[in-house]
Design a protein around this motif. Structure first.
Motif, PDB file in Angstrom:
ATOM      1  N   ILE A   1       0.942  -1.141  -0.148  1.00  0.00           N
ATOM      2  CA  ILE A   1      -0.101  -0.034  -0.064  1.00  0.00           C
ATOM      3  C   ILE A   1       0.750   1.473  -0.012  1.00  0.00           C
ATOM      4  O   ILE A   1       1.926   1.530   0.855  1.00  0.00           O
ATOM      5  N   TRP A   2       0.816   2.113  -0.975  1.00  0.00           N
ATOM      6  CA  TRP A   2       1.394   3.378  -0.950  1.00  0.00           C
ATOM      7  C   TRP A   2       0.262   4.579  -0.663  1.00  0.00           C
ATOM      8  O   TRP A   2      -0.956   4.516  -1.464  1.00  0.00           O
ATOM      9  N   SER A   3       0.689   5.454  -0.043  1.00  0.00           N
ATOM     10  CA  SER A   3      -0.578   6.435   0.228  1.00  0.00           C
ATOM     11  C   SER A   3       0.241   7.800   0.675  1.00  0.00           C
ATOM     12  O   SER A   3       1.123   7.840   1.266  1.00  0.00           O
ATOM     13  N   ASN A   4      -0.300   9.043  -0.065  1.00  0.00           N
ATOM     14  CA  ASN A   4      -0.079  10.310   0.567  1.00  0.00           C
ATOM     15  C   ASN A   4      -1.589  10.810   1.315  1.00  0.00           C
ATOM     16  O   ASN A   4      -2.371  11.163   0.588  1.00  0.00           O
ATOM     17  N   PRO A   5      -1.827   9.996   2.633  1.00  0.00           N
ATOM     18  CA  PRO A   5      -2.893   9.866   3.222  1.00  0.00           C
ATOM     19  C   PRO A   5      -3.632  11.400   3.211  1.00  0.00           C
ATOM     20  O   PRO A   5      -3.019  12.359   3.366  1.00  0.00           O
ATOM     21  N   PRO A   6      -4.931  11.403   3.195  1.00  0.00           N
ATOM     22  CA  PRO A   6      -5.454  12.967   3.450  1.00  0.00           C
ATOM     23  C   PRO A   6      -5.653  13.424   4.669  1.00  0.00           C
ATOM     24  O   PRO A   6      -6.915  13.192   5.470  1.00  0.00           O
ATOM     25  N   ILE A   7      -4.766  13.756   4.995  1.00  0.00           N
ATOM     26  CA  ILE A   7      -4.599  14.413   6.417  1.00  0.00           C
ATOM     27  C   ILE A   7      -5.688  15.221   7.061  1.00  0.00           C
ATOM     28  O   ILE A   7      -6.108  15.248   8.267  1.00  0.00           O
ATOM     29  N   ARG A   8      -6.061  16.174   6.183  1.00  0.00           N
ATOM     30  CA  ARG A   8      -7.133  17.282   6.276  1.00  0.00           C
ATOM     31  C   ARG A   8      -8.331  16.733   6.539  1.00  0.00           C
ATOM     32  O   ARG A   8      -9.414  17.819   6.740  1.00  0.00           O
ATOM     33  N   ILE A   9      -8.803  15.705   6.416  1.00  0.00           N
ATOM     34  CA  ILE A   9     -10.072  14.953   6.714  1.00  0.00           C
ATOM     35  C   ILE A   9     -10.382  14.879   7.969  1.00  0.00           C
ATOM     36  O   ILE A   9     -11.381  14.881   8.606  1.00  0.00           O
ATOM     37  N   GLY A  10      -9.304  15.190   8.846  1.00  0.00           N
ATOM     38  CA  GLY A  10      -9.468  15.348  10.405  1.00  0.00           C
ATOM     39  C   GLY A  10      -9.042  13.822  11.145  1.00  0.00           C
ATOM     40  O   GLY A  10      -8.803  12.687  10.387  1.00  0.00           O
ATOM     41  N   LYS A  11      -8.554  14.070  12.107  1.00  0.00           N
ATOM     42  CA  LYS A  11      -7.836  12.919  12.983  1.00  0.00           C
ATOM     43  C   LYS A  11      -8.665  11.828  13.011  1.00  0.00           C
ATOM     44  O   LYS A  11      -8.075  10.390  12.743  1.00  0.00           O
ATOM     45  N   ALA A  12      -9.790  11.876  13.440  1.00  0.00           N
ATOM     46  CA  ALA A  12     -10.730  10.725  13.707  1.00  0.00           C
ATOM     47  C   ALA A  12     -11.095   9.879  12.492  1.00  0.00           C
ATOM     48  O   ALA A  12     -10.947   8.637  12.298  1.00  0.00           O
ATOM     49  N   ALA A  13     -11.458  10.567  11.231  1.00  0.00           N
ATOM     50  CA  ALA A  13     -11.547  10.069   9.990  1.00  0.00           C
ATOM     51  C   ALA A  13     -10.161   9.507   9.426  1.00  0.00           C
ATOM     52  O   ALA A  13     -10.267   8.373   8.762  1.00  0.00           O
ATOM     53  N   LEU A  14      -9.071  10.053   9.508  1.00  0.00           N
ATOM     54  CA  LEU A  14      -7.801   9.332   9.269  1.00  0.00           C
ATOM     55  C   LEU A  14      -7.602   8.220   9.924  1.00  0.00           C
ATOM     56  O   LEU A  14      -7.286   7.185   9.190  1.00  0.00           O
ATOM     57  N   HIS A  15      -7.881   8.034  11.135  1.00  0.00           N
ATOM     58  CA  HIS A  15      -7.296   6.908  12.053  1.00  0.00           C
ATOM     59  C   HIS A  15      -8.344   5.908  11.494  1.00  0.00           C
ATOM     60  O   HIS A  15      -8.002   4.679  11.166  1.00  0.00           O
TER      61      HIS A  15
ATOM     62  N   LYS B   1       5.904  16.833   8.537  1.00  0.00           N
ATOM     63  CA  LYS B   1       6.001  16.832   9.895  1.00  0.00           C
ATOM     64  C   LYS B   1       5.197  17.684  10.788  1.00  0.00           C
ATOM     65  O   LYS B   1       4.677  17.350  11.740  1.00  0.00           O
ATOM     66  N   HIS B   2       4.938  18.812  10.040  1.00  0.00           N
ATOM     67  CA  HIS B   2       4.110  19.847  10.785  1.00  0.00           C
ATOM     68  C   HIS B   2       2.707  19.440  11.072  1.00  0.00           C
ATOM     69  O   HIS B   2       1.818  20.124  11.475  1.00  0.00           O
ATOM     70  N   LEU B   3       2.132  18.417  10.030  1.00  0.00           N
ATOM     71  CA  LEU B   3       0.861  17.968  10.205  1.00  0.00           C
ATOM     72  C   LEU B   3       0.753  16.682  10.836  1.00  0.00           C
ATOM     73  O   LEU B   3      -0.361  15.931  10.871  1.00  0.00           O
ATOM     74  N   GLY B   4       1.802  16.370  11.629  1.00  0.00           N
ATOM     75  CA  GLY B   4       1.802  15.368  12.527  1.00  0.00           C
ATOM     76  C   GLY B   4       2.253  14.042  12.284  1.00  0.00           C
ATOM     77  O   GLY B   4       1.835  13.171  12.734  1.00  0.00           O
TER      78      GLY B   4
ATOM     79  N   SER C   1      12.727  17.740   3.224  1.00  0.00           N
ATOM     80  CA  SER C   1      11.839  18.749   3.219  1.00  0.00           C
ATOM     81  C   SER C   1      10.747  18.798   3.910  1.00  0.00           C
ATOM     82  O   SER C   1       9.602  19.188   3.542  1.00  0.00           O
ATOM     83  N   ALA C   2      11.041  18.437   5.399  1.00  0.00           N
ATOM     84  CA  ALA C   2       9.982  18.553   6.042  1.00  0.00           C
ATOM     85  C   ALA C   2       8.640  17.449   6.032  1.00  0.00           C
ATOM     86  O   ALA C   2       7.578  17.261   6.672  1.00  0.00           O
ATOM     87  N   TYR C   3       9.070  16.485   5.239  1.00  0.00           N
ATOM     88  CA  TYR C   3       8.347  15.266   4.870  1.00  0.00           C
ATOM     89  C   TYR C   3       8.716  14.280   5.426  1.00  0.00           C
ATOM     90  O   TYR C   3      10.168  13.796   5.649  1.00  0.00           O
TER      91      TYR C   3
ATOM     92  N   ARG D   1      -5.331   2.675  24.034  1.00  0.00           N
ATOM     93  CA  ARG D   1      -6.231   3.768  23.754  1.00  0.00           C
ATOM     94  C   ARG D   1      -5.982   4.985  24.904  1.00  0.00           C
ATOM     95  O   ARG D   1      -6.532   5.006  25.981  1.00  0.00           O
ATOM     96  N   THR D   2      -4.695   5.604  24.910  1.00  0.00           N
ATOM     97  CA  THR D   2      -4.194   6.473  25.751  1.00  0.00           C
ATOM     98  C   THR D   2      -4.867   7.835  25.393  1.00  0.00           C
ATOM     99  O   THR D   2      -5.144   8.553  26.443  1.00  0.00           O
ATOM    100  N   GLY D   3      -4.954   7.946  24.185  1.00  0.00           N
ATOM    101  CA  GLY D   3      -5.631   9.510  23.877  1.00  0.00           C
ATOM    102  C   GLY D   3      -4.598  10.643  23.964  1.00  0.00           C
ATOM    103  O   GLY D   3      -4.959  11.833  23.917  1.00  0.00           O
ATOM    104  N   ASN D   4      -3.454  10.560  24.493  1.00  0.00           N
ATOM    105  CA  ASN D   4      -2.633  11.416  24.476  1.00  0.00           C
ATOM    106  C   ASN D   4      -1.527  11.633  23.447  1.00  0.00           C
ATOM    107  O   ASN D   4      -0.993  12.664  23.391  1.00  0.00           O
ATOM    108  N   ASP D   5      -1.516  10.689  22.620  1.00  0.00           N
ATOM    109  CA  ASP D   5      -0.280  10.723  21.610  1.00  0.00           C
ATOM    110  C   ASP D   5      -0.744  10.506  20.301  1.00  0.00           C
ATOM    111  O   ASP D   5       0.079  10.158  19.349  1.00  0.00           O
ATOM    112  N   THR D   6      -1.976  10.972  19.946  1.00  0.00           N
ATOM    113  CA  THR D   6      -2.462  10.902  18.480  1.00  0.00           C
ATOM    114  C   THR D   6      -1.929  12.083  17.875  1.00  0.00           C
ATOM    115  O   THR D   6      -2.048  13.206  18.410  1.00  0.00           O
ATOM    116  N   PRO D   7      -1.959  12.033  16.401  1.00  0.00           N
ATOM    117  CA  PRO D   7      -1.642  13.404  15.670  1.00  0.00           C
ATOM    118  C   PRO D   7      -2.802  14.007  15.610  1.00  0.00           C
ATOM    119  O   PRO D   7      -3.889  13.882  15.929  1.00  0.00           O
TER     120      PRO D   7
END
Length: 212
Positions: A127-141, A163-166, A188-190, A206-212
């Motif tokens: 699987i190769w992916s440039n995943p859609p980070i901007r759909i939101g954390k829950a939807a991405l997970h 990097k700056h997107l998590g 280049s920050a990727y 399920r710690t909830g503390n270290d998700t992007p």
């Protein structure tokens, strides 16, 4: 603009253009349009992914998750012409463009489809992916947990994330889900992350503390 590239039917009026994907081993001319991801150029993250990942398996099933107009899936098809390649997206405009781009490139081993058009029993060797980070954390997970477990034993997923997107917190989260993840490239920050499906199932933390 591409703010709504993850919509099924973008509102942006159509305005097509042609861009080039040039890599050391291939040159593809791709049609793009408004309302899809990175319509004006090959996204830098996508380019970094394609320049750094190991060659895909020569046969089997390959997946581009969040395929857009097709640069990743079409590169997979060029590099592994005996494999069956699938590109999945929610954006129907992007899928139409990807099908056109595959046809004009003469790449007939690629299918660009909606997720529910793929057999749920089908497994992927890469699987190769440039995943859609901007759909939101829950939807991405949810997206990653739906597809990464569909790797075959020994299969790997490669994801590129800014990097700056998590990217770093996403790597930690994937490890917490029992999906061993390592960084294989940084430019280049990727970050390019490699994910391996373990042989034994793991109960996610399920710690909830270290998700992007």
């Amino acid at each position: 603009m591409g703010e709504h590239y993850f919509s099924s039917r973008p509102d942006a009026a159509s305005r097509t253009r042609t861009i080039d994907l040039v890599l050391p081993d291939l040159h593809l001319r791709l049609e793009t349009d408004r309302g899809v991801f990175s319509p004006d150029r090959i996204d830098p993250g996508t380019r970094i992914l394609l320049e750094t990942v190991p060659p895909p398996p020569p046969t089997g099933n390959l997946l581009d998750l969040g395929c857009g107009y097709g640069p990743i899936a079409l590169t997979q098809a060029c590099r592994s012409p005996q494999a069956s390649v699938y590109g999945v997206d929610v954006n129907e405009r992007a899928l139409e463009l990807a099908r056109w781009n595959a046809s004009t490139a003469g790449l007939d081993t690629v299918r660009f489809v909606l997720a529910d058009e793929i057999d749920p029993e089908l497994r992927f060797d890469a699987i190769w992916s440039n995943p859609p980070i901007r759909i939101g954390k829950a939807a991405l997970h949810d997206l990653l947990l739906a597809w990464l477990p569909r790797l075959t034993p020994g299969g790997r997923a490669h994801l590129v994330v800014q990097k700056h997107l998590g990217s770093d917190s996403l790597q930690r989260w994937l490890n917490d889900q029992g999906l061993p993840t390592e960084r294989i490239a940084s430019r280049s920050a990727y970050r390019v992350l490699a994910v391996t499906l373990p042989d034994q199932p793991h109960r996610p933390a399920r710690t909830g503390n270290d998700t992007p």
